[in-house]
Design an enzyme around this catalytic site. Structure first.
Site, PDB file in Angstrom:
ATOM      1  N   SER A 124       0.836  -1.200   0.000  1.00 19.12           N
ATOM      2  CA  SER A 124       0.000   0.000   0.000  1.00 19.12           C
ATOM      3  C   SER A 124       0.871   1.249   0.000  1.00 19.12           C
ATOM      4  O   SER A 124       1.981   1.251   0.559  1.00 19.12           O
ATOM      5  CB  SER A 124      -0.856  -0.009   1.274  1.00 19.12           C
ATOM      6  OG  SER A 124      -1.456   1.242   1.465  1.00 19.12           O
ATOM      7  N   TYR A 148      -1.885  -1.012  10.704  1.00 19.62           N
ATOM      8  CA  TYR A 148      -2.189  -1.622   9.402  1.00 19.62           C
ATOM      9  C   TYR A 148      -1.018  -1.428   8.441  1.00 19.62           C
ATOM     10  O   TYR A 148      -0.534  -2.373   7.813  1.00 19.62           O
ATOM     11  CB  TYR A 148      -3.467  -1.002   8.808  1.00 19.62           C
ATOM     12  CG  TYR A 148      -3.607  -1.232   7.325  1.00 19.62           C
ATOM     13  CD1 TYR A 148      -3.928  -2.490   6.825  1.00 19.62           C
ATOM     14  CD2 TYR A 148      -3.387  -0.191   6.404  1.00 19.62           C
ATOM     15  CE1 TYR A 148      -4.029  -2.701   5.447  1.00 19.62           C
ATOM     16  CE2 TYR A 148      -3.488  -0.399   5.038  1.00 19.62           C
ATOM     17  CZ  TYR A 148      -3.806  -1.654   4.562  1.00 19.62           C
ATOM     18  OH  TYR A 148      -3.897  -1.868   3.208  1.00 19.62           O
ATOM     19  N   LYS A 152       1.927  -4.035   6.451  1.00 17.80           N
ATOM     20  CA  LYS A 152       2.346  -4.037   5.039  1.00 17.80           C
ATOM     21  C   LYS A 152       3.866  -3.903   4.943  1.00 17.80           C
ATOM     22  O   LYS A 152       4.518  -4.605   4.179  1.00 17.80           O
ATOM     23  CB  LYS A 152       1.673  -2.889   4.277  1.00 17.80           C
ATOM     24  CG  LYS A 152       0.158  -3.022   4.156  1.00 17.80           C
ATOM     25  CD  LYS A 152      -0.213  -4.239   3.348  1.00 17.80           C
ATOM     26  CE  LYS A 152      -1.701  -4.417   3.194  1.00 17.80           C
ATOM     27  NZ  LYS A 152      -2.073  -5.734   2.667  1.00 17.80           N
TER      28      LYS A 152
HETATM   29  P1  NAD Z   1     -11.157  -6.734   0.953  1.00 19.90           P
HETATM   30  O1  NAD Z   1     -11.401  -6.706   2.410  1.00 19.90           O
HETATM   31  O2  NAD Z   1     -12.320  -6.548   0.040  1.00 19.90           O
HETATM   32  O3  NAD Z   1     -10.403  -8.077   0.549  1.00 19.90           O
HETATM   33  C1  NAD Z   1      -9.533  -8.762   1.429  1.00 19.90           C
HETATM   34  C2  NAD Z   1     -10.026 -10.190   1.538  1.00 19.90           C
HETATM   35  O4  NAD Z   1      -9.178 -10.941   2.398  1.00 19.90           O
HETATM   36  C3  NAD Z   1     -11.451 -10.291   2.098  1.00 19.90           C
HETATM   37  O5  NAD Z   1     -12.260 -11.015   1.177  1.00 19.90           O
HETATM   38  C4  NAD Z   1     -11.284 -11.048   3.421  1.00 19.90           C
HETATM   39  O6  NAD Z   1     -12.384 -11.870   3.711  1.00 19.90           O
HETATM   40  C5  NAD Z   1     -10.001 -11.824   3.151  1.00 19.90           C
HETATM   41  N1  NAD Z   1      -9.231 -12.216   4.352  1.00 19.90           N
HETATM   42  C6  NAD Z   1      -8.826 -11.422   5.374  1.00 19.90           C
HETATM   43  N2  NAD Z   1      -8.137 -12.143   6.266  1.00 19.90           N
HETATM   44  C7  NAD Z   1      -8.095 -13.425   5.804  1.00 19.90           C
HETATM   45  C8  NAD Z   1      -7.529 -14.636   6.291  1.00 19.90           C
HETATM   46  N3  NAD Z   1      -6.883 -14.697   7.451  1.00 19.90           N
HETATM   47  N4  NAD Z   1      -7.688 -15.745   5.548  1.00 19.90           N
HETATM   48  C9  NAD Z   1      -8.355 -15.722   4.371  1.00 19.90           C
HETATM   49  N5  NAD Z   1      -8.921 -14.618   3.885  1.00 19.90           N
HETATM   50  C10 NAD Z   1      -8.785 -13.473   4.582  1.00 19.90           C
HETATM   51  O7  NAD Z   1     -10.042  -5.635   0.642  1.00 19.90           O
HETATM   52  P2  NAD Z   1      -9.494  -5.067  -0.752  1.00 19.90           P
HETATM   53  O8  NAD Z   1      -9.817  -3.625  -0.800  1.00 19.90           O
HETATM   54  O9  NAD Z   1      -9.877  -5.961  -1.853  1.00 19.90           O
HETATM   55  O10 NAD Z   1      -7.928  -5.170  -0.466  1.00 19.90           O
HETATM   56  C11 NAD Z   1      -7.156  -6.267  -0.894  1.00 19.90           C
HETATM   57  C12 NAD Z   1      -5.745  -6.088  -0.403  1.00 19.90           C
HETATM   58  O11 NAD Z   1      -5.225  -4.846  -0.903  1.00 19.90           O
HETATM   59  C13 NAD Z   1      -5.611  -6.012   1.117  1.00 19.90           C
HETATM   60  O12 NAD Z   1      -4.451  -6.705   1.502  1.00 19.90           O
HETATM   61  C14 NAD Z   1      -5.489  -4.532   1.382  1.00 19.90           C
HETATM   62  O13 NAD Z   1      -4.782  -4.283   2.562  1.00 19.90           O
HETATM   63  C15 NAD Z   1      -4.723  -4.063   0.166  1.00 19.90           C
HETATM   64  N6  NAD Z   1      -4.920  -2.644  -0.140  1.00 19.90           N
HETATM   65  C16 NAD Z   1      -6.185  -2.162  -0.281  1.00 19.90           C
HETATM   66  C17 NAD Z   1      -6.374  -0.808  -0.530  1.00 19.90           C
HETATM   67  C18 NAD Z   1      -7.767  -0.226  -0.639  1.00 19.90           C
HETATM   68  O14 NAD Z   1      -7.923   0.990  -0.480  1.00 19.90           O
HETATM   69  N7  NAD Z   1      -8.800  -1.026  -0.942  1.00 19.90           N
HETATM   70  C19 NAD Z   1      -5.280   0.056  -0.669  1.00 19.90           C
HETATM   71  C20 NAD Z   1      -3.996  -0.473  -0.554  1.00 19.90           C
HETATM   72  C21 NAD Z   1      -3.835  -1.842  -0.285  1.00 19.90           C
HETATM   73  N1  UFG Z   2     -12.636  11.564   3.150  1.00 21.33           N
HETATM   74  C1  UFG Z   2     -13.638  12.449   3.477  1.00 21.33           C
HETATM   75  N2  UFG Z   2     -14.817  11.925   3.949  1.00 21.33           N
HETATM   76  C2  UFG Z   2     -15.022  10.586   4.100  1.00 21.33           C
HETATM   77  C3  UFG Z   2     -13.981   9.693   3.761  1.00 21.33           C
HETATM   78  C4  UFG Z   2     -12.784  10.224   3.292  1.00 21.33           C
HETATM   79  O1  UFG Z   2     -13.488  13.646   3.350  1.00 21.33           O
HETATM   80  O2  UFG Z   2     -16.106  10.184   4.552  1.00 21.33           O
HETATM   81  C5  UFG Z   2     -11.371  12.113   2.618  1.00 21.33           C
HETATM   82  C6  UFG Z   2     -10.181  11.776   3.498  1.00 21.33           C
HETATM   83  O3  UFG Z   2     -10.039  12.735   4.513  1.00 21.33           O
HETATM   84  C7  UFG Z   2      -9.049  11.816   2.460  1.00 21.33           C
HETATM   85  C8  UFG Z   2      -9.717  11.352   1.163  1.00 21.33           C
HETATM   86  O4  UFG Z   2     -11.121  11.527   1.371  1.00 21.33           O
HETATM   87  O5  UFG Z   2      -8.652  13.141   2.286  1.00 21.33           O
HETATM   88  C9  UFG Z   2      -9.450   9.892   0.840  1.00 21.33           C
HETATM   89  O6  UFG Z   2      -9.760   9.117   1.993  1.00 21.33           O
HETATM   90  P1  UFG Z   2      -9.888   7.536   1.944  1.00 21.33           P
HETATM   91  O7  UFG Z   2     -10.248   7.077   3.318  1.00 21.33           O
HETATM   92  O8  UFG Z   2     -10.769   7.133   0.819  1.00 21.33           O
HETATM   93  O9  UFG Z   2      -8.421   7.069   1.532  1.00 21.33           O
HETATM   94  P2  UFG Z   2      -7.027   7.271   2.276  1.00 21.33           P
HETATM   95  O10 UFG Z   2      -6.135   7.975   1.318  1.00 21.33           O
HETATM   96  O11 UFG Z   2      -7.190   7.842   3.616  1.00 21.33           O
HETATM   97  O12 UFG Z   2      -6.542   5.756   2.484  1.00 21.33           O
HETATM   98  C10 UFG Z   2      -6.708   4.724   1.508  1.00 21.33           C
HETATM   99  C11 UFG Z   2      -6.797   3.386   2.234  1.00 21.33           C
HETATM  100  C12 UFG Z   2      -5.499   3.100   2.913  1.00 21.33           C
HETATM  101  C13 UFG Z   2      -4.409   3.127   1.914  1.00 21.33           C
HETATM  102  C14 UFG Z   2      -4.388   4.440   1.175  1.00 21.33           C
HETATM  103  C15 UFG Z   2      -3.369   4.416   0.075  1.00 21.33           C
HETATM  104  O13 UFG Z   2      -7.845   3.417   3.187  1.00 21.33           O
HETATM  105  O14 UFG Z   2      -5.547   1.818   3.475  1.00 21.33           O
HETATM  106  O15 UFG Z   2      -5.660   4.702   0.594  1.00 21.33           O
HETATM  107  O16 UFG Z   2      -3.538   3.282  -0.698  1.00 21.33           O
HETATM  108  F1  UFG Z   2      -3.227   2.962   2.520  1.00 21.33           F
END
Ligand code: NAD
Ligand code: UFG
Length: 337
Positions: A124, A148, A152
């Site tokens: 991330s 979190y 990572k």
């Molecule tokens: P998500 O929660 O939709 O998907 C993650 C999946 O992992 C879920 O289906 C959950 O049930 C499964 N899981 C969690 N723990 C588990 C375990 N112990 N065994 C088996 N399954 C398990 O999230 P996502 O948004 O699809 O994110 C996928 C990956 O990308 C994550 O590792 C997340 O940290 C990373 N990531 C997401 C974002 C974002 O903003 N969505 C940004 C950066 C990184």
């Molecule tokens: N925001 C609002 N109102 C809301 C939600 C978010 O104003 O209800 C704003 C936040 O303050 C921020 C922007 O929208 O300025 C984006 O916020 P997000 O929560 O959508 O995303 P972040 O950048 O905070 O974080 C996300 C994931 C993290 C990841 C990061 C980079 O949640 O896990 O992107 O990948 F690390």
């Protein structure tokens, strides 16, 4: 190739299963359904005509993970499974360290036992922490600021040490920026449990009438309109980035790090306007105080992924919002019906 996708029923995982199948790969999914529904895979099968093999398995259950490798001839792994809520990780750090770290250790130990040494890992942008100037470049020193993010960073360390110790491993560490949007069919998308933490899912729930108004966290940042800037990336572009990374590392030992982002920042208000355009009407919002821990602005330097993977984002912010809205409108309560 036969690819094991952990977390494959989740948001990014399900889109990646679809992209892998479209690229001709066979897919096996492990997920414990802690934050997802297996309905996503039924929908993917409806779109691709191919059914992924699904194992309702927890990565914390090492014998069960081992059994999946015993049952399938896996060539490579894409590892999404993990818990991902930053705020929750601050209140329940042990849950996050245990799930994300032990789950990953179980996975890579099982991979090693079965001679599978190719892995693409979901890292991330949060690993860049608060000390780096933007745009973020892969060679910068990382240092996450919440539990979190530290999971990572620590998994990146574990995989980097493994790659350094054993030259049979091919490892891609993908640092995602802000994934939003949904498949253009409107059949699969993000289905957050409870109140969404992230901006676009929250806006989408306001648009569909599940929430009253968007709270914009801070309007007094030193940015063009006072709201934070982020690098939003369409989830289908992100999924395609995984297929590109998988192809690139196949048979190529080493540890590779790539940012997956667009290379530009958009403000909260720009996202709101773009979503309103997709919706065709205005969305109520109120500017409130800053959210603790938010950085004013960050975006990717996306040139390495372009140079190495011949991959870059192709879908605009408007397209992200149109697709996200189509998914939300067609599925107001997500996969629950
Ligand atoms: P998500 O929660 O939709 O998907 C993650 C999946 O992992 C879920 O289906 C959950 O049930 C499964 N899981 C969690 N723990 C588990 C375990 N112990 N065994 C088996 N399954 C398990 O999230 P996502 O948004 O699809 O994110 C996928 C990956 O990308 C994550 O590792 C997340 O940290 C990373 N990531 C997401 C974002 C974002 O903003 N969505 C940004 C950066 C990184
Ligand atoms: N925001 C609002 N109102 C809301 C939600 C978010 O104003 O209800 C704003 C936040 O303050 C921020 C922007 O929208 O300025 C984006 O916020 P997000 O929560 O959508 O995303 P972040 O950048 O905070 O974080 C996300 C994931 C993290 C990841 C990061 C980079 O949640 O896990 O992107 O990948 F690390």
């Amino acid at each position: 190739m036969k690819i094991l996708v952990t977390g494959g029923t989740g948001y990014i995982g399900s889109h990646t299963v679809l992209s892998l199948q479209e690229a001709g790969h066979d897919v096996v999914v492990i997920d414990n359904l802690a934050n997802s529904s297996s309905e996503s895979l039924q929908r993917v099968a409806g779109l691709t005509g191919k059914q992924a093999a699904f194992h309702h398995t927890d990565l914390l259950d090492e014998p069960a993970v081992d059994a999946v490798f015993g049952q399938h001839d896996i060539d490579a792994v894409i590892h999404f499974a993990g818990l991902k809520a930053v705020g929750e990780s601050v209140h329940e750090p042990v849950k996050y360290y245990y799930n994300n770290l032990v789950g990953t250790l179980n996975l890579i130990r099982a991979m090693d036992r079965h001679g599978v040494r190719s892995i693409v890992f979901s890292s991330s942008a949060t690993v860049y922490g608060a000390h780096n100037a933007v745009p973020y470049v892969e060679k910068m020193e990382i240092g996450a600021t919440n539990p979190y993010g530290r999971t990572k960073e620590q998994i990146e360390d574990i995989l980097s040490d493994l790659g350094a110790a054993d030259s049979r491993w091919n490892i891609a560490l993908l640092r995602y920026f802000n994934p939003v949007g949904a498949h253009p069919s409107g059949r699969i998308g993000e289905d957050p449990q409870g109140i969404p933490n992230n901006l676009v899912p929250f806006i989408a729930q306001v648009a569909v009438g599940r929430r009253e108004k968007l709270m914009v966290f801070g309007g007094d940042y030193d940015t063009p309109d006072g709201t934070c800037l982020r690098d939003y990336i369409h989830v289908v572009d992100l999924a395609e980035g995984h297929v590109a990374a998988l192809n690139h590392i196949a048979g190529k030992a080493g540890v590779y790090r790539w940012n997956l982002g667009s290379g530009t920042g958009s403000s909260v208000l720009e996202v709101l306007r773009s979503f309103e355009k997709a919706l065709g009407t205005s969305i109520p919002y109120e500017i409130t105080g800053r959210r603790p821990g938010d950085l004013p602005a960050f975006w990717a330097d996306a040139t390495s992924a372009m140079a190495d993977l011949s991959w870059s984002t192709t879908r605009s912010l408007d397209q992200m919002c149109e697709d996200h809205w189509r998914w939300q409108k067609n599925n107001p309560n997500g996969y629950a019906g």
